[in-house]
Write a protein that holds these residues in place. Structure first.
Motif, short mmCIF file in Angstrom:
data_model
loop_
_atom_site.label_atom_id
_atom_site.label_comp_id
_atom_site.label_asym_id
_atom_site.label_seq_id
_atom_site.Cartn_x
_atom_site.Cartn_y
_atom_site.Cartn_z
N ALA A 8 -15.37 14.71 5.46
CA ALA A 8 -15.86 15.71 4.84
C ALA A 8 -15.19 16.95 5.69
O ALA A 8 -15.19 18.28 5.24
CB ALA A 8 -17.32 16.02 5.76
N VAL A 9 -14.14 16.96 6.56
CA VAL A 9 -13.36 17.78 7.21
C VAL A 9 -11.90 18.02 6.60
O VAL A 9 -11.28 18.84 6.33
CB VAL A 9 -13.44 17.94 8.55
CG1 VAL A 9 -12.69 19.00 9.22
CG2 VAL A 9 -14.91 17.71 9.11
N GLY A 10 -11.46 16.63 6.70
CA GLY A 10 -10.03 16.66 6.07
C GLY A 10 -9.59 16.96 4.70
O GLY A 10 -10.44 16.82 3.93
N ILE A 11 -8.32 16.53 4.57
CA ILE A 11 -7.79 16.61 3.28
C ILE A 11 -7.90 15.31 2.60
O ILE A 11 -7.21 14.22 2.97
CB ILE A 11 -6.36 17.34 3.17
CG1 ILE A 11 -6.33 18.53 3.88
CG2 ILE A 11 -5.96 17.08 1.79
CD1 ILE A 11 -5.06 19.32 3.55
N ALA A 12 -8.76 14.91 1.83
CA ALA A 12 -9.03 13.77 1.24
C ALA A 12 -8.47 13.41 -0.11
O ALA A 12 -8.59 14.36 -1.01
CB ALA A 12 -10.33 13.15 1.12
N LEU A 13 -7.89 12.61 -0.49
CA LEU A 13 -7.11 12.06 -1.46
C LEU A 13 -7.80 10.69 -2.16
O LEU A 13 -7.94 10.00 -1.32
CB LEU A 13 -5.62 12.03 -1.73
CG LEU A 13 -4.83 13.10 -0.99
CD1 LEU A 13 -3.41 12.90 -0.62
CD2 LEU A 13 -4.95 14.18 -1.93
N GLY A 62 -1.40 16.53 -6.67
CA GLY A 62 -2.19 17.04 -5.81
C GLY A 62 -3.41 17.63 -6.39
O GLY A 62 -4.62 17.28 -5.87
N ILE A 63 -3.57 18.15 -7.71
CA ILE A 63 -5.05 18.52 -8.29
C ILE A 63 -5.53 17.17 -8.77
O ILE A 63 -6.68 17.09 -8.66
CB ILE A 63 -4.64 19.52 -9.23
CG1 ILE A 63 -4.15 20.94 -8.75
CG2 ILE A 63 -5.46 19.48 -10.46
CD1 ILE A 63 -3.47 21.86 -9.88
N PHE A 64 -4.70 16.30 -9.30
CA PHE A 64 -5.23 15.02 -9.96
C PHE A 64 -5.75 14.09 -8.84
O PHE A 64 -6.75 13.62 -8.97
CB PHE A 64 -4.29 14.36 -10.78
CG PHE A 64 -3.77 15.23 -11.96
CD1 PHE A 64 -4.61 15.84 -12.48
CD2 PHE A 64 -2.69 14.79 -12.56
CE1 PHE A 64 -4.32 16.41 -13.78
CE2 PHE A 64 -2.08 15.52 -13.74
CZ PHE A 64 -2.93 16.35 -14.23
N LEU A 65 -5.29 14.29 -7.72
CA LEU A 65 -5.62 13.23 -6.51
C LEU A 65 -6.67 13.77 -5.65
O LEU A 65 -7.32 13.19 -4.85
CB LEU A 65 -4.51 12.66 -5.77
CG LEU A 65 -3.38 12.04 -6.63
CD1 LEU A 65 -2.24 11.70 -5.84
CD2 LEU A 65 -4.30 10.74 -7.12
N SER A 66 -6.67 15.10 -5.52
CA SER A 66 -7.58 15.84 -4.52
C SER A 66 -9.14 15.61 -5.03
O SER A 66 -9.55 15.39 -6.06
CB SER A 66 -7.46 17.22 -4.34
OG SER A 66 -8.14 17.88 -3.70
N ILE A 67 -10.08 15.74 -3.74
CA ILE A 67 -11.35 15.08 -3.93
C ILE A 67 -12.18 16.59 -4.04
O ILE A 67 -13.04 16.67 -4.86
CB ILE A 67 -11.92 14.29 -2.88
CG1 ILE A 67 -11.57 12.80 -3.19
CG2 ILE A 67 -13.54 14.21 -2.73
CD1 ILE A 67 -11.91 12.07 -2.22
N VAL A 114 -9.42 5.74 -1.15
CA VAL A 114 -9.63 7.32 -0.71
C VAL A 114 -8.71 7.06 0.66
O VAL A 114 -8.79 6.35 1.34
CB VAL A 114 -11.01 7.17 -0.40
CG1 VAL A 114 -11.30 8.75 0.07
CG2 VAL A 114 -11.89 7.29 -1.84
N GLN A 115 -7.87 8.10 0.79
CA GLN A 115 -7.20 8.27 2.04
C GLN A 115 -7.30 9.64 2.42
O GLN A 115 -7.28 10.71 1.81
CB GLN A 115 -5.80 8.10 1.79
CG GLN A 115 -5.55 6.81 1.22
CD GLN A 115 -3.90 6.34 0.97
OE1 GLN A 115 -3.18 7.47 0.99
NE2 GLN A 115 -3.44 5.32 0.53
N MET A 126 0.87 -1.27 -0.07
CA MET A 126 -0.01 0.00 -0.12
C MET A 126 0.91 1.25 0.05
O MET A 126 1.51 1.33 0.75
CB MET A 126 -0.83 -0.09 1.38
CG MET A 126 -1.57 1.28 1.56
SD MET A 126 -3.26 1.11 1.10
CE MET A 126 -3.91 2.55 2.18
N VAL A 127 0.52 2.07 -0.94
CA VAL A 127 1.30 3.41 -1.04
C VAL A 127 0.37 4.47 -0.60
O VAL A 127 -0.61 4.66 -0.93
CB VAL A 127 1.84 3.51 -2.50
CG1 VAL A 127 2.41 5.11 -2.62
CG2 VAL A 127 2.65 2.54 -3.02
N HIS A 128 0.71 5.26 0.40
CA HIS A 128 0.25 6.49 0.69
C HIS A 128 0.09 7.16 -0.40
O HIS A 128 1.26 7.71 -0.82
CB HIS A 128 0.49 6.98 1.96
CG HIS A 128 0.28 6.10 3.32
ND1 HIS A 128 -0.75 6.05 3.70
CD2 HIS A 128 1.33 5.18 3.92
CE1 HIS A 128 -0.56 5.10 4.90
NE2 HIS A 128 0.45 4.76 4.87
#
Length: 166
Positions: free
Chosen positions: A65-70, A117-122, A56-57, A2-4
């Protein structure tokens, strides 16, 4: 394995900071080596997504809903692999150019982290912040030559994007 997902964003930025402390020749070698590492990480995430579905991490253990989700699904990780490949070729092309120095390497590596980051951000807020940061970094890269034409072009780019984002 698993890669973060946050490592796909942080590794280029950390590498840029390390390259600033090293002699330029070592910084260039480090940038090329890290591009190969980034390619390996992106392929590992791609294989994990193909096998297990989207990942999803949430960074920091906050609720989604609050944190930075990737999120890595097939499309976003394809874009990360493509950007990693393009940045690898970009570093190979610029390796022996006279304008390449430590600051140029740093800005290019930070830009790679922002693109990933743009590609992975939700969520849209994180995408907005990353796009604004990448606008500043791109403007600095445009103005990097420091002649009147590149400074003018960089300021026009920055102003156009600022008005468009507002």
């Amino acid at each position: 394995m698993m890669v973060h997902l946050f490592w796909l964003i942080l590794i280029p930025v950390i590498t840029g900071l390390i390259a600033m402390a090293l002699p330029l020749r070592w910084g260039k070698g480090l940038a090329i080596t890290v591009q190969m590492l980034m390619g390996t990480l992106a392929v590992n995430v791609f294989l994990a997504v193909r096998q297990n579905g989207e990942q999803v991490q949430v960074i920091g253990g906050w609720p989604q809903a609050v944190g930075i989700a990737l999120r890595a699904e097939l499309f976003s990780i394809d874009l990360v692999m493509l950007s990693t490949l393009l940045f690898f070729f970009m570093f190979c092309y610029n390796l022996n150019k006279p304008y390449v120095n430590k600051i140029f390497l740093f800005l290019l590596l930070v830009f790679q982290g922002l693109v990933n980051g743009i590609f992975l951000s939700i969520d849209l807020f994180n995408i907005f912040v990353l796009v604004e940061l990448s606008t500043v970094v791109i403007s600095l890269l445009i103005m990097f030559k420091q002649d009147s034409e590149s400074i003018y072009d960089g300021m026009i780019y920055l102003m156009t994007n600022t008005v468009a984002m507002a």
